[in-house]
Write a protein that holds these residues in place. Structure first.
Motif, mmCIF file in Angstrom:
data_model
loop_
_atom_site.group_PDB
_atom_site.id
_atom_site.type_symbol
_atom_site.label_atom_id
_atom_site.label_comp_id
_atom_site.label_asym_id
_atom_site.label_seq_id
_atom_site.Cartn_x
_atom_site.Cartn_y
_atom_site.Cartn_z
ATOM 1 N N UNK A 131 0.834 -1.211 0.000
ATOM 2 C CA UNK A 131 0.000 0.000 0.000
ATOM 3 C C UNK A 131 0.864 1.255 0.000
ATOM 4 N N UNK A 134 2.247 1.573 -3.439
ATOM 5 C CA UNK A 134 1.168 1.855 -4.393
ATOM 6 C C UNK A 134 0.761 3.317 -4.336
ATOM 7 N N UNK A 135 0.747 3.879 -3.142
ATOM 8 C CA UNK A 135 0.394 5.300 -3.044
ATOM 9 C C UNK A 135 1.443 6.148 -3.750
ATOM 10 N N UNK A 138 0.801 5.667 -7.495
ATOM 11 C CA UNK A 138 -0.387 6.372 -7.992
ATOM 12 C C UNK A 138 -0.092 7.866 -8.088
ATOM 13 N N UNK A 141 1.839 8.217 -11.313
ATOM 14 C CA UNK A 141 0.984 8.112 -12.500
ATOM 15 C C UNK A 141 0.151 9.377 -12.667
ATOM 16 N N UNK A 142 -0.345 9.872 -11.537
ATOM 17 C CA UNK A 142 -1.194 11.061 -11.600
ATOM 18 C C UNK A 142 -0.434 12.259 -12.189
ATOM 19 N N UNK A 143 0.739 12.503 -11.675
ATOM 20 C CA UNK A 143 1.488 13.666 -12.162
ATOM 21 C C UNK A 143 2.090 13.414 -13.540
ATOM 22 N N UNK B 93 -7.072 3.070 -6.051
ATOM 23 C CA UNK B 93 -6.181 4.219 -5.879
ATOM 24 C C UNK B 93 -5.639 4.709 -7.219
ATOM 25 N N UNK B 98 -4.762 8.091 -9.149
ATOM 26 C CA UNK B 98 -3.617 8.145 -10.064
ATOM 27 C C UNK B 98 -3.951 8.720 -11.418
ATOM 28 N N UNK B 100 -6.570 10.761 -12.117
ATOM 29 C CA UNK B 100 -7.284 12.039 -12.163
ATOM 30 C C UNK B 100 -6.297 13.143 -12.510
ATOM 31 N N UNK B 102 -4.046 16.401 -12.038
ATOM 32 C CA UNK B 102 -3.384 16.955 -10.858
ATOM 33 C C UNK B 102 -4.123 18.142 -10.254
#
Lengths: 385, 118
Positions: A131, A134-135, A138, A141-143, B93, B98, B100, B102
């Protein structure tokens, strides 16, 4: 201390949570609980909480920049956490050092019935570790998917008819691989005389192989510890050597990581056929403070300067922060493994691992393979792509 | 790394076999990327990503199944299920955080944004 004994558990134990031989064998097989895990977990929590109190970052409206501060008044929490953590480690050490392997408690609840309780525990721990990473992934991946890539942003701005207007300090994503896999090709002297292999990729690549080899040596240590055909002296020596090699490779990993981050290296002089130059990431200005990174799209090797009209100033703090937090968290796990390995090497050479008492290597191995597994994801995500 | 780890793969010790597979696949990913940068523009980035993901999956499965013994032991099944349990949360998550934008946090109400301490 009792190494290799199997029948002493009915006579040679103390009913203490803290000291040696508190593995209870007289109450229907149920062991005493150990305080070590809860102490280590609580100490770690306090330490990390203290860490966030001591080191802070705040936005200064007047100066229009982030300021970083160390609050020494909050250091008590950090020290208390460290003290409790250390006490937990000491309790664990005293119990493990004297554990002969004569009694390995089994889980009694579904679905883990009949599985060694320590094995279940290490898997629970690995679940929480999954976890954590993974955070971090994530976030990556988001940025990574949310921000414009700095190189693409610049290229789109110079295409005819493009509407992109570059602003100084514009936030964009400049991946670590730009500095690592491409060897900072935009920087002076950055091309190695090694042909095709980019310079700064070398430490990361060596580290990847080092972790894989270390995963194999820990397996060999376990196999050797379980080998009943070896004499005790031979077994102790071999297990100790395999664990020592694992420790050496872990040390190599962290050393290369620090070199890659802060030191860099240069072998030979420019012009030599063996000239090898790998600037550190900090020397390349890939840092969490770099709100105004000077990006050079086309470097003029002859003039040792960026070709006019090919420069832009970008804010790359987000990509740098993501890189350092993720690889740093992984590095902390490697360091934790090194501490455990140093202890295990000592125990191995003193005959602590026998065919009846080898599972500690197995459980540490699970952790170590997990650290390797995380690197399998970190390496391509941050170093290659 | 369990009690029943003395199987072989293609006649080789399974650990040694896995070790060499991991070494070879790591070499493949490093060389693929090095070649990509040395022949800039000739290999698409999508190809590189495909290679990295494929190699990563093979290596991950190799480490988990053989080195961590999630395959071949009596307790492998339940431990594999244990290992995969967090995957649900990881998928949530990655998909909902991940992927969405920023800036998505900026559209949240003030009370659930960082820095709201009142």
């Amino acid at each position: 201390m009792s190494y290799g004994g199997h029948d002493d558990h009915h006579h040679d134990h103390q009913h203490s949570h803290w000291g040696p031989h508190d593995w209870d064998h007289g109450h229907g097989g149920a062991p005493h609980n150990s305080w070590a895990p809860i102490m280590i977990a609580f100490g770690s929590s306090l330490f990390l909480l203290g860490f966030t109190k001591v080191f802070t970052q705040t936005w200064d409206d007047e100066a229009d920049l982030w300021t970083y501060a160390i609050h020494s008044s909050q250091i008590g929490l950090l020290i208390a956490g460290l003290a409790i953590f250390s006490a937990g480690i000491t309790v664990f050490w005293r119990q493990d050092w004297s554990h002969s392997g004569s009694f390995e408690p089994k889980a009694v609840g579904t679905p883990f019935r009949t599985i060694d309780i320590r094995k279940v525990a290490i898997w629970m721990f690995l679940m929480s570790e999954m976890m954590v990473f993974s955070s971090l992934f994530s976030t990556y991946i988001r940025y990574r998917t949310g921000f414009d890539n700095c190189v693409s942003l610049f290229e789109s701005s110079i295409e005819p008819g493009s509407t992109v207007v570059l602003e100084a300090g514009q936030q964009c994503w400049l991946p670590a691989s730009y500095f690592i896999a491409e060897g900072g090709y935009h920087q002076a002297n950055a091309h190695a005389a090694l042909g095709f292999m980019p310079d700064t990729l070398i430490p990361g690549a060596i580290n990847t192989f080092a972790l894989i080899v270390s995963s194999y040596t820990i397996v060999l240590a376990l196999k050797t510890a379980k080998d009943t055909t070896l004499s005790d002296a031979e077994r102790n020596s071999k297990v100790g050597k395999y664990l020592s090699i694992t420790l050496f490779l872990a040390t190599l990993f962290l050393t290369f990581k620090l070199i890659e981050w802060f030191v860099g290296f240069e072998i030979g002089d420019k012009g030599d056929w063996y000239h090898f130059y790998a600037p550190s990431l900090s020397a390349d200005h890939f840092t969490i403070h770099e709100s105004e990174y000077t990006y050079c799209h086309l470097y003029d090797e002859a003039a040792h300067a960026c070709t006019p009209g090919n420069e832009a100033i970008f804010d790359i703090r987000m990509s740098a922060s993501t890189f350092y937090v993720t690889t740093g968290t992984h590095g902390v796990h490697v360091f934790g493994g090194m501490v455990a390995l140093a202890y295990m090497v000592l125990k191995a050479f003193r005959g602590g691992y026998t065919p009846q008492n080898a599972v500690s290597i197995e459980y540490f191995g699970l952790y170590w393979h997990f650290v390797d597994l995380v690197w399998v994801l970190v390496f391509p995500a941050f170093y290659l792509y | 790394m369990g009690e029943h780890g003395h199987h072989t793969i293609l006649g080789f010790d399974r650990y040694a076999f896995n070790f060499w597979v991991l070494m070879i696949f790591t070499a493949i990913e490093v060389v693929a990327v090095a070649l990509t940068f040395s022949m800039k523009g000739t290999v698409s980035m999508n190809t590189v990503v495909f290679i990295l993901v494929a190699v990563g999956i093979v290596k991950g499965v190799g480490i988990a199944a053989i080195f961590m013994h999630l395959q071949g032991d009596p307790d492998s099944r339940v431990l594999t299920a244990t290992a995969l349990f967090p995957v649900f949360f990881i998928v949530v998550m990655v998909l909902f955080i991940g992927l969405t934008h920023p800036d998505a946090a900026d559209t949240l109400p003030a009370w659930c944004r960082p820095g709201y301490y009142n």
